[in-house]
Design a protein around this motif. Structure first.
Motif, PDB file in Angstrom:
ATOM      1  N   SER A  24       0.996  -1.370  -0.137  1.00  0.00           N
ATOM      2  CA  SER A  24      -0.109  -0.115   0.474  1.00  0.00           C
ATOM      3  C   SER A  24       0.993   1.269   0.226  1.00  0.00           C
ATOM      4  O   SER A  24       0.938   1.904  -0.664  1.00  0.00           O
ATOM      5  CB  SER A  24      -0.696   0.409   1.400  1.00  0.00           C
ATOM      6  OG  SER A  24      -0.231   0.222   2.324  1.00  0.00           O
ATOM      7  N   GLY A  28       0.582   2.827  -4.149  1.00  0.00           N
ATOM      8  CA  GLY A  28      -0.248   3.689  -4.348  1.00  0.00           C
ATOM      9  C   GLY A  28       0.557   5.162  -5.177  1.00  0.00           C
ATOM     10  O   GLY A  28      -0.141   6.043  -5.301  1.00  0.00           O
ATOM     11  N   GLU A  30       0.965   7.270  -8.707  1.00  0.00           N
ATOM     12  CA  GLU A  30      -0.019   6.787 -10.143  1.00  0.00           C
ATOM     13  C   GLU A  30       0.548   6.212 -11.526  1.00  0.00           C
ATOM     14  O   GLU A  30       1.872   5.386 -11.193  1.00  0.00           O
ATOM     15  CB  GLU A  30       0.392   8.835 -10.586  1.00  0.00           C
ATOM     16  CG  GLU A  30       1.515   9.303 -10.599  1.00  0.00           C
ATOM     17  CD  GLU A  30       1.761  10.463 -11.110  1.00  0.00           C
ATOM     18  OE1 GLU A  30       2.499  10.975 -11.443  1.00  0.00           O
ATOM     19  OE2 GLU A  30       1.257  11.194 -10.019  1.00  0.00           O
ATOM     20  N   ALA A  31      -0.565   6.436 -12.039  1.00  0.00           N
ATOM     21  CA  ALA A  31       0.024   5.694 -13.792  1.00  0.00           C
ATOM     22  C   ALA A  31       0.974   6.520 -13.954  1.00  0.00           C
ATOM     23  O   ALA A  31       0.361   7.557 -14.600  1.00  0.00           O
ATOM     24  CB  ALA A  31      -1.933   5.630 -14.276  1.00  0.00           C
ATOM     25  N   ARG A  59      -0.749   2.534 -10.421  1.00  0.00           N
ATOM     26  CA  ARG A  59      -2.236   2.494 -10.615  1.00  0.00           C
ATOM     27  C   ARG A  59      -2.807   2.333 -11.782  1.00  0.00           C
ATOM     28  O   ARG A  59      -1.949   2.505 -12.802  1.00  0.00           O
ATOM     29  CB  ARG A  59      -2.499   3.520 -10.158  1.00  0.00           C
ATOM     30  CG  ARG A  59      -2.555   4.531  -8.760  1.00  0.00           C
ATOM     31  CD  ARG A  59      -3.139   5.724  -8.345  1.00  0.00           C
ATOM     32  NE  ARG A  59      -4.365   5.464  -8.111  1.00  0.00           N
ATOM     33  CZ  ARG A  59      -5.295   6.316  -6.948  1.00  0.00           C
ATOM     34  NH1 ARG A  59      -4.144   6.758  -6.360  1.00  0.00           N
ATOM     35  NH2 ARG A  59      -6.601   5.506  -7.549  1.00  0.00           N
ATOM     36  N   THR A  60      -3.835   1.934 -11.362  1.00  0.00           N
ATOM     37  CA  THR A  60      -4.834   0.995 -13.468  1.00  0.00           C
ATOM     38  C   THR A  60      -4.915   2.881 -13.679  1.00  0.00           C
ATOM     39  O   THR A  60      -5.344   3.781 -12.533  1.00  0.00           O
ATOM     40  CB  THR A  60      -5.744   0.635 -12.893  1.00  0.00           C
ATOM     41  OG1 THR A  60      -5.508  -1.191 -12.231  1.00  0.00           O
ATOM     42  CG2 THR A  60      -7.111   0.559 -14.191  1.00  0.00           C
ATOM     43  N   ALA A  84      -1.902  -1.322 -13.714  1.00  0.00           N
ATOM     44  CA  ALA A  84      -0.897  -0.550 -12.863  1.00  0.00           C
ATOM     45  C   ALA A  84      -0.032  -1.638 -13.195  1.00  0.00           C
ATOM     46  O   ALA A  84      -0.210  -3.642 -13.104  1.00  0.00           O
ATOM     47  CB  ALA A  84      -1.146  -1.355 -11.965  1.00  0.00           C
ATOM     48  N   ASP A 109      -7.482   8.619 -13.641  1.00  0.00           N
ATOM     49  CA  ASP A 109      -7.635   7.859 -12.752  1.00  0.00           C
ATOM     50  C   ASP A 109      -8.617   7.109 -12.053  1.00  0.00           C
ATOM     51  O   ASP A 109      -9.165   7.548 -11.238  1.00  0.00           O
ATOM     52  CB  ASP A 109      -6.582   8.908 -11.738  1.00  0.00           C
ATOM     53  CG  ASP A 109      -6.231   8.152 -10.666  1.00  0.00           C
ATOM     54  OD1 ASP A 109      -5.766   6.970 -11.143  1.00  0.00           O
ATOM     55  OD2 ASP A 109      -5.244   8.666  -9.956  1.00  0.00           O
TER      56      ASP A 109
END
Length: 110
Positions: A24, A28, A30-31, A59-60, A84, A109
């Protein structure tokens, strides 16, 4: 014997909690998206490109818009999502002549 099994169970639970906390904290971000052309094939009236969008972030990204510009003509494709640390591919038709410039224009996002 029960004490050893209880200790083993506690070690397993603590290892799982540690992994979840580390993921986590680390995952966590960003993409981070990039696009490249994997292959080109001639078709009637132009070329067909196989485009790969790669996400090196944690991130996805959803509704990813990829834009190509060839000989002044702009073509866009929307990819539903890029996971991700994963990738997705799309087919795009572009004019037969000219260099292809490819960019990832936008994403959501989720």
């Amino acid at each position: 014997m029960q004490g050893v099994i209880a200790l083993l169970g506690m070690v397993i639970v603590m290892a799982c909690v540690t992994i979840l906390v580390l993921e986590s904290l680390r995952g966590g971000d960003e993409a981070r998206l990039s696009a490249r052309v994997l292959d080109t094939a001639p078709i009637e009236g132009g070329r067909q490109l196989i485009v790969q969008v790669e996400n090196k972030g944690g991130r996805t990204a959803s509704d990813v818009t990829v834009t190509t510009e060839t000989s002044g003509e702009i073509v866009q494709a929307v990819i539903d999502y890029v996971p991700a640390r994963g990738n997705r591919r799309a087919l795009m038709r572009v004019p037969a002549e000219g260099d292809v410039q490819i960019t990832v224009e936008s994403w959501i996002d989720p």
